[in-house]
Write an enzyme that holds these catalytic residues in place. Structure first.
Site, PDB file in Angstrom:
ATOM      1  CD  GLN A   1      -2.725   1.078   2.453  1.00 32.44           C
ATOM      2  OE1 GLN A   1      -3.739   0.486   2.743  1.00 32.44           O
ATOM      3  NE2 GLN A   1      -2.343   1.921   3.444  1.00 32.44           N
TER       4      GLN A   1
ATOM      5  CG  ASP B   1       0.669   0.601   5.575  1.00 37.39           C
ATOM      6  OD1 ASP B   1       0.537  -0.828   6.046  1.00 37.39           O
ATOM      7  OD2 ASP B   1      -0.125   1.195   5.908  1.00 37.39           O
TER       8      ASP B   1
ATOM      9  CG  ASP C   1      -3.258   0.800  10.385  1.00 36.34           C
ATOM     10  OD1 ASP C   1      -4.229   1.032  11.044  1.00 36.34           O
ATOM     11  OD2 ASP C   1      -3.099   1.114   9.116  1.00 36.34           O
TER      12      ASP C   1
ATOM     13  NE  ARG D   1      -7.914   5.694   8.532  1.00 38.58           N
ATOM     14  CZ  ARG D   1      -8.523   4.536   9.029  1.00 38.58           C
ATOM     15  NH1 ARG D   1      -8.973   4.601  10.498  1.00 38.58           N
ATOM     16  NH2 ARG D   1      -8.533   3.376   8.482  1.00 38.58           N
ATOM     17  CB  SER D   2      -6.485   6.767   2.182  1.00 40.52           C
ATOM     18  OG  SER D   2      -7.683   6.022   2.752  1.00 40.52           O
TER      19      SER D   2
ATOM     20  CD  GLU E   1       0.949   1.428   8.936  1.00 42.06           C
ATOM     21  OE1 GLU E   1       1.882   2.274   8.929  1.00 42.06           O
ATOM     22  OE2 GLU E   1      -0.369   1.524   8.850  1.00 42.06           O
TER      23      GLU E   1
ATOM     24  CD  GLU F   1      -2.498   7.732   2.666  1.00 40.62           C
ATOM     25  OE1 GLU F   1      -1.482   7.603   2.650  1.00 40.62           O
ATOM     26  OE2 GLU F   1      -3.501   7.237   3.194  1.00 40.62           O
TER      27      GLU F   1
ATOM     28  CE  LYS G   1      -4.586   4.677   9.855  1.00 45.48           C
ATOM     29  NZ  LYS G   1      -4.835   3.526   9.165  1.00 45.48           N
TER      30      LYS G   1
ATOM     31  CE  LYS H   1       0.803   5.548   6.769  1.00 47.97           C
ATOM     32  NZ  LYS H   1       0.526   4.066   7.184  1.00 47.97           N
TER      33      LYS H   1
END
Ligand code: PGA
Ligand code: ZN
Length: 429
Positions: free
Chosen positions: A164, A243, A313, A367-368, A286, A206, A338, A389
């Site tokens: 990702q 990630d 995560d 978040r995305s 991650e 992102e 998060k 991040k």
């Protein structure tokens, strides 16, 4: 009149970086002071996260937030009326009890986190302080080490590659501003490299480049070249962070690497990642295994946990109990934090505290699906999380966060110093 008592809570529909509706909440206090925050939204979510309340149906692809907004303006506003915004744990307790479900699905994680963050902003404003200083004071505040995406992938790029996030951490930078300077050069060099090779196809959710690669590992090769093209030494000045988000392509201990046309089991995936650790200057990974593969996570941590940061995560979903249990089991050695996975700031903070208690690292994360909201930057600094991040180095919902950190750095006594190297002990040369 008590200046910090909540007088009004107002929810409204605003829009996120994917053009989807999201929840903004504005909290007004007796004194007239206000705080405001917007809920972000994930795309590769863990099954244990607080769930957003969405309207379903045809409009906006089912992502409407009419019911979540109604919850804010109805039940939540009524419950919080007269509560003391300077007592965040008490306010969050009211929200948790009012919702009454384990996954916050009745009122919506989106409604709750926007409200919880808006309360913090209002309390900070009442104290006449920026949120980071209200939360943590001035003395020990330092800016977090940024982890910045160069190539997107997985659920953020139509699964064009399986992994990702291909990210960099400027491990050799002297301060936060320099870390951004170096990352900007790497991002620019990566774009030029993609273009020269006929692989430039815009950006993913992102802001990282859309991954036109023949296989997952090719992204790593391009990333090393981009770091070199920008004039830095890979692994010394600028290191790599991944990630894997393995829950997106693995279940029941089986993993489908579609881009590589390969099926592997848990051991096979561990072996592939260990090979990458040998060949590339990777300092952080991650979700190397899926959320339903704790044995794999433990095995990977046992093998690789002395040399790289291993962040949970999807497996930990910003949950203090899960962090403590994983620390006991030896699965992961860092947590992604998060706020909307937890649903309230108090629970988010508890997950971070559990990580600190275990001697783990912690990375506050966006978040995305994001907006101009910069609350997480204040949380990372104020709570002393040491790593941040927020996606790539493009698109204003990302840049708003990096820019806010630069402003905070100017206001800090320590002037934007990064955490000491001992706080990020991975990949030191
Ligand atoms: P998400 O992904 O925000 O789309 O869930 C981010 C991540 O996996 O870290
Ligand atoms: Zn993740």
């Amino acid at each position: 009149m008590n200046a910090t008592l909540i007088r009004n809570v107002n929810g409204r529909k605003v829009w996120d970086s994917r053009g989807r509706p999201t929840v903004e909440v504005e909290v007004s206090l007796d004194s007239g002071v206000r705080g405001r925050a917007i809920a972000p939204a994930g795309a590769s979510t863990g099954s244990g996260e607080a769930v957003d309340l969405r309207d379903g149906g045809k409009a906006f692809g089912g992502y409407g937030v009419g019911r979540a907004i109604a919850a804010v303006n109805g039940e939540i506003a009524a419950e919080l009326n007269g509560a003391d915004a300077s007592n965040q744990p008490a306010c969050d307790r009211l929200l948790i009890d009012l919702d009454g479900t384990p996954d916050k699905g009745r009122l919506g994680g989106n409604a709750l986190i926007a409200t919880s963050m808006a309360i913090a902003h209002a309390a900070a404003a009442a104290a006449g302080q920026p949120l980071w200083r209200y939360l943590g004071g001035d003395e020990n505040a330092i800016l977090p080490l940024p982890e910045i995406q160069i190539f997107g992938g997985g659920a953020h790029a139509g699964r064009r590659v399986d992994i990702q996030d291909f990210m960099v951490i400027a491990t050799g930078a002297a301060d936060f501003a320099q870390a951004l300077d170096w990352t900007a050069e790497v991002y620019l060099a990566a774009g030029a490299l993609m273009e020269r090779n006929g692989r430039l196809a815009g950006v993913a959710d992102e802001g990282g480049y859309w991954p036109v690669f023949d296989g997952n590992e090719q992204a790593l090769e391009f990333l090393v070249r981009a770091i070199e093209d920008a004039g830095y030494t890979p692994g010394k000045d600028v290191s790599i962070s991944l990630d894997v988000a393995a829950s997106e392509f693995g279940r029941g201990g089986r993993y489908r690497l579609a881009r590589d046309e390969r099926d592997v089991d848990s051991d096979g995936l561990c072996e592939m990642l260990m090979g990458w650790l040998e060949r590339y200057p990777i300092v952080s990974i991650e979700d190397p295994l899926a959320e339903d593969d704790p044995d794999g996570l433990i095995a990977f941590t046992r093998t690789a946990g002395m040399r790289v940061q291993i962040i949970g995560d999807d497996y930990l979903v910003t949950n203090a109990g899960r962090v403590a249990a994983a620390a006991r089991d030896g699965a992961c050695n860092a947590v992604l934090v998060k706020p909307n996975q937890a649903g309230t700031l108090t629970e988010t903070r508890a997950a971070l505290d559990a990580a600190v208690a275990a001697g783990w690292g912690a990375v506050v994360s966006a978040r995305s699906g994001e907006t101009e909201d910069v609350t997480i930057v204040h949380l990372a600094v104020g709570w002393g999380a040491r790593q941040l991040k927020v996606g790539s180095f493009a698109r204003s919902e990302r840049m708003a966060k990096w820019n806010e950190a630069l402003r905070i750095g100017e206001a800090l006594l320590s002037q934007g110093r990064l955490p000491p190297a001992s706080a990020f002990p991975w990949g030191q040369v």
